[in-house]
Design an enzyme around this catalytic site. Structure first.
Site, mmCIF file in Angstrom:
data_model
loop_
_atom_site.group_PDB
_atom_site.id
_atom_site.type_symbol
_atom_site.label_atom_id
_atom_site.label_comp_id
_atom_site.label_asym_id
_atom_site.label_seq_id
_atom_site.Cartn_x
_atom_site.Cartn_y
_atom_site.Cartn_z
ATOM 1 C CG HIS C 129 -1.952 -1.059 1.181
ATOM 2 N ND1 HIS C 129 -3.149 -0.906 0.536
ATOM 3 C CD2 HIS C 129 -1.948 -2.313 1.680
ATOM 4 C CE1 HIS C 129 -3.845 -2.029 0.661
ATOM 5 N NE2 HIS C 129 -3.140 -2.894 1.350
ATOM 6 C CB CYS C 529 -5.630 -28.092 -14.709
ATOM 7 S SG CYS C 529 -4.122 -28.685 -13.939
#
Lengths: 119, 412, 572
Positions: C129, C529
């Site tokens: 941040h 997958c």
């Protein structure tokens, strides 16, 4: 009664009736369906695929099948037999690992060609 | 190295394509990412393969073996444990880069056949929530654990999805001593072949529950139980119907998706219905020189047709490149899809193999193929099921005018 | 202080009779409440300058589930003596351990799971941040801004990918845009450089933003990191510099004598320590309690993130991350920010997180409601997002205090116990900064007790970046494979991970040999997958490395075996 033929992927829906000791079949696309229905009502048979252990590197197990059909009721007996078999060397596909299983003339054969793969 | 054709994938489609292309005189490179040829057939040890093609019930490895033996006799360069990292178009050819244990390799080829198979949908793909415990596996992963690694994924098993792999695994795990508590299917009809319902479930008294799905899984380290809910006709779970089922393994057989990452990088247009490439009758995609076959093209239920589409592609790659004239084949009625979606009128269209699936369970149907409104093929079906793909061959040469090609399914 | 007014307000608002007791450090609340959100809200009402809230209000009818503890029980650590014991292997504990490894100290980190970064540090969005929304005069701001400034250097040293991409906070009204001027001013005052307001051109910069956007706040110093890879890197570098990490080790009690923790009991034996650092995350107040030093409370907060396919169409462009709307940014006070649409360091997109108060400290299970809410919320600002592109979702439990600020200090009562608690967003950003202060607190304390603390002359700040074959040029990759053919054998096809990379991950200094450990380190199984193809292969590779059967391989913690037995040997 209704049956589904398992002989081939067509999966024909068979309408089977037993009259006077004879089996009448409708819905089969080929003769094998009639044979299947007759057997299913009198002595259902199955071919079985499974695995057996091996001590060969790269193959913890190897696939096997019955080279013919055995009575459906004997499937789990066959599985017990499979549990007891250990393959200790690389076998070509189709090798017999147990012959005349469970008093039938059916053999248990390998269905994978064991190669020492270049890994 | 230069080749006429590179076949990507050494499963049933790729094997068939490579053999056919080689027999037609092409120089072929077959690239397989695993150490052994055969693709998923290696772990499909059950039988039922090859009935259409060989008239025999073979196991997966046996079916693959027949092709592998033919491949050995053919003039095909095979590169195992090799992974294609990129394929790019040069002026008239394609450059394929792949890695293998010997390093980074390059191959130049004028045509590529994509035979990359498919992958399974995952728990995230179908929104199963809950804990992140061990014991939740796709059916293919479970099949690999049992049939290749020789280990059991669980002892008390719930199977979600009645697709063929789910049914096959129900039987397989039962034979190996596990208790399969039940097969649960969100749809109101089974997804697998009827014969598999019969021989995999009925034979072993495994219950099949329709219109139910797994909504949540519980377990700290290993799976302990699952929550099953009823679903409505739009397959959404119905609150208040939840029941808990004890199990240590959840096997997901919830569908397959054609694997088309490479196709994507080659800008091959994909079809929404099949999730594979859009192709003409020769399995050539809309990108010249790129072919797609097998389960990468559309998910098949029979390997025989997987091989067939490989052979269609393999046969066509040996022909001289020609300018194509593509006509779209549109569908009408309750059809999930039709393959091919295009007809190239500049190549042979005499015996075009077409595959289709109905979008729902239907009885007494008529399928017609028309060109400019004229019927050139018609066949009736007593029963059609979405899980069971149908195959027809259509002679487009019968058409007086080739245009406005339509496949229509309607009540008889 | 007189709390009568607040007590009355609580009674009126929630119908709860709250009893209040106070000492020099804390306000203790007790009573009964039938709603967890109310219970948390009540706790917050008693937050007072200079004091911590200990909220002992009971949730009626709720029995807290037993803590999840390792299945191992042995004496591996019994009788060992340490200069410093760090409790908890999240970003706080691992960064502190690594800072401490700069000194010639015998340090031990205990973590109850089978790997580090298993709590909130492993389940957040990885955002570094800028700190634009932080209030003045709090530790979050102090360490958040300081941490952000050194992030690039730290990640470089530790061989972890970090990208400073900047962050746009979208405005949906001119009024909010106007008020944002205050935010810019505040940010500048806080030393956050380059923050600016842009107008409607945001729609050219980011065409996928919904057309309500009238502008955006731009914070150039925001960036992204893989939170678990950074945590792992800190731990690995610490171990390389002589620290010890003991996994599967849970603290069960402490012996305190003369205001000092002298012994720490674990499932792997009792150890002694001169100094203890509490980095136990959601259990930080429990650890404090074990030392008889409970003067703050943690109220667990769940946050769920959705992970999207890197090929997701409709996601914002590469370099831009979407912040919350300014509305949510102002309305949620000190709590975790409203999340956004984020491009992760691995190229996936990530939506989230939400913030849900929960009494269960370890409930990381996902729920449909949270996933639905997160998607609905984030797709308002970027409507082209598609639900079908979601490939995974996960939930982390944050560990805030009622004061909603970090609590980083040496206890005034148990003088050798240092708390690093209440670490929530922007904890990942702040850790590289606060770990230095924590280490200094430790060494100052040890020196004050007369111990000679010397620099570790063998300290090497550099952790070798793991080889990522996919990112190499063809020439480099070819050379690597010629050196070790395993780097040419692709195991995870979705993420293109080779056997060599997996083996390299398995030879990690922490000795983690699990399927998820491999996944966190090299991403095998994180792709489309989700491990469907490579999980059995990775299981086999781990078994081979362990010289054991595949049945011995765990997904993650001990007991999470992938398989329950070998076939032919299993009885149901």
């Amino acid at each position: 009664m209704e049956l589904v033929c398992i002989v081939c992927p067509n999966g024909c829906r068979l309408d089977v009736e037993q009259r006077d000791g004879r089996v009448f079949v409708v819905g089969n696309k080929c003769k094998r369906g009639a044979d299947f229905a007759t057997a299913e009502l009198t002595n259902p048979m199955r071919s079985v695929t499974s695995l057996v252990k091996t001590t060969v590197r790269g193959y913890p197990v190897i696939s096997v099948k019955t080279d013919g059909e055995i009575p459906k009721s004997k499937i789990f007996q066959l599985m017990k037999l499979c549990d007891e078999i250990t393959v200790s060397q690389p076998l070509p596909i189709g090798s017999v690992v147990a012959s005349g299983v469970l008093g039938t003339d059916v053999n248990l054969v390998t269905t994978t060609n064991m190669e020492i793969a270049n890994e | 190295m230069k080749y006429d054709v590179a076949v990507i994938g050494g499963g049933p489609a790729g094997l068939a394509a490579a053999i056919k292309a080689s027999e037609g005189g092409a120089s072929v490179l077959l690239i397989e990412r695993e150490a052994r040829l055969g693709g998923i057939l290696k772990q499909c040890i059950h039988d039922g393969f090859g009935v259409v093609r060989f008239g025999e019930k073979l196991s997966g490895p046996e079916y693959a073996y027949r092709f592998i033996e033919r491949l050995k006799a053919a003039n095909v360069q095979v590169s195992l444990f090799s992974f294609v990292t990129s394929a790019v178009k040069l002026s008239d050819t394609y450059k394929i880069t792949y890695v293998c244990k010997d390093g980074v390799k390059y191959a130049e080829c004028s045509k590529i056949i994509l035979a990359t198979g498919c992958r399974e949908r995952t728990r995230n793909g179908i929104s199963i929530h809950g804990d992140r415990c061990a014991g939740v596996y796709t059916a293919g992963a479970a099949q690999n654990l049992v049939n290749i690694l020789g280990v059991m994924p669980g002892k008390r098993i719930v199977i979600l999805g009645s697709g063929d792999i789910g049914l096959i695994m129900a039987r397989r795990l039962t034979l190996e001593g596990a208790k399969v508590v039940g097969v649960y299917e969100a749809k109101s009809t089974p997804s697998g072949l009827t014969r598999n319902i019969h021989q995999c479930l009925h034979d072993f008294d495994i219950p099949l529950y329709l219109s139910k799905t797994v909504t949540r899984v519980f377990g700290q380290s290993r799976l302990e139980k699952v929550e099953i809910s009823d679903v409505d006709e739009r397959m959404r779970s119905i609150a208040g119907t939840e029941q808990l089922v004890d199990c240590d393994c959840l096997v997901l057989a919830v569908g397959l998706i054609p694997e088309n990452e490479l196709a994507r990088t080659l800008n091959v247009p994909l079809n929404k219905a099949t999730k594979g490439a859009t192709v003409d009758q020769n399995c050539q995609t809309l990108v010249d020189g790129i072919y797609a076959c097998g389960n990468a093209l559309h998910v098949n239920d029979l390997v025989d047709y997987v091989s067939e589409s490989g052979e269609i592609a393999g046969a066509h790659v040996t022909l001289q490149k020609t300018e194509r004239n593509l006509l779209p084949i549109t569908t009408e009625g309750k059809l999930l899809y039709v393959v091919p979606q295009m007809l190239d009128t500049n190549s042979d269209f005499g015996n075009v193999v077409m595959y289709f699936r109905a979008s729902e369970e239907l009885t007494n149907q008529r399928l017609t193929v028309t060109a400019c409104g004229e019927t050139i093929f018609s066949k009736t079906y007593a029963k059609l099921l979405p899980p069971e793909m149908e195959r027809i061959t259509v002679d487009f040469g019968k058409a007086r005018a080739l245009g406005e090609l339509t496949v229509r399914l309607e009540d008889k | 202080m007189n709390f009568d007014k607040i007590v009355k307000r609580v009674k009126k608002q929630f119908g709860v009779d709250v009893r209040v007791r106070e000492d020099e450090r804390s306000v203790f609340l007790s009573g009964e409440c039938d709603n967890w959100e109310h219970l948390v809200a009540i706790g917050k009402m008693f937050v007072t300058e200079g004091k911590h809230v200990v909220n002992d209000i009971r949730l009626e009818g709720y029995a807290e589930p037993p803590e999840r503890l390792p299945q191992i029980r042995d004496n591996a650590l019994d009788g060992t003596q340490w200069d410093v014991v760090v409790i908890g292997g999240g970003i706080s504990g691992c960064s502190v351990l690594r800072e401490l490894s700069r000194y010639r100290l015998k340090t031990l980190l205990v973590e109850k799971h089978s790997d580090v970064a298993r709590g909130a540090s492993g389940a957040n969005d990885g955002m570094v941040h800028a700190g634009i929304d932080l209030k003045h005069d709090c530790l979050k701001l102090k360490y958040g801004v300081a941490g952000n400034a050194i992030y690039g250097d730290v990640c470089k040293e530790l061989g972890v990918d970090f990208r400073r991409t900047g962050q746009y906070v979208i405005f949906d009204s001119r009024i909010i845009r106007f008020f944002a001027k205050g935010t810019v001013k505040r940010a500048t005052k806080h030393g956050i450089a380059g923050v600016k307001i842009i107008g409607k051109e945001i729609r050219q910069i980011e065409p996928r933003v919904k057309d309500f956007a009238v502008g955006a706040l731009y914070a150039p110093s925001s960036g992204y990191v893989s939170p678990y890879q950074l945590t792992i890197a800190y731990a690995e570098n610490a171990v390389q510099n002589g620290a010890t990490v003991s996994l599967d080790t849970a603290v069960s009690g402490m012996v305190v004598e003369n205001g000092k923790v002298v012994k720490i009991q674990t499932n792997r034996g009792t150890v002694s320590a001169r100094c203890v650092v509490n980095c136990a995350g959601v259990f930080a107040d429990r650890v404090a309690e074990m030392a008889g030093d409970r003067y703050f409370s943690i109220h667990p907060r769940r946050g769920t993130d959705l992970l999207l396919d890197p090929n997701a169409e409709g996601a914002p462009s590469e370099t831009i991350s979407m912040g919350p709307t300014l509305k949510s940014l102002h309305s949620n006070g000190g709590s975790t920010k409203g999340g956004g649409v984020i491009r992760t360091i691995d190229g996936n997109y990530l939506l989230g997180p939400d913030a849900v108060e929960t009494p269960d400290r370890e409930d990381t299970s996902t729920t449909k409601e949270s996933c639905d809410n997160v998607f609905a919320k984030q797709s308002t600002v970027c409507p082209s997002l598609k639900r079908s592109d979601v490939i995974a979702y996960f939930t982390g439990v944050r560990a805030p205090t009622y004061e909603e600020d970090f609590l980083i200090e040496r206890s005034s009562k148990v003088i050798n116990l240092i708390h690093v608690a209440g670490i929530q967003s922007p904890g990942l950003t702040a850790a590289p900064a606060f770990c230095k202060d924590v280490a200094a607190t430790v060494t100052d304390y040890l020196k004050s007790e007369g111990y000679d603390v010397q620099a570790n002359e063998h300290f090497n700040p550099t952790r070798q970046r793991p080889v990522r074959a996919k990112t190499l040029s063809d020439e480099q990759r070819d050379a690597l494979i010629k050196q070790d053919p395993d780097f040419g054998k692709i195991i995870c096809r979705c993420e293109e991970i080779s056997l060599g990379e997996i083996k390299q991950a398995l030879h990690n200094p922490l000795g983690v040999m699990t399927v998820d450990g491999v996944k966190r380190r090299v991403r095998a199984g994180m792709g489309r997958c989700q491990g469907g193809f490579c999980m059995p292969l990775v299981t086999k590779i781990i078994a081979d490395e362990l010289h054991a059967e595949p049945t011995a391989v765990n997904k993650d913690d001990v007991g999470s075996n992938i398989a329950v037995g070998k076939i032919k040997e299993v009885q149901s």
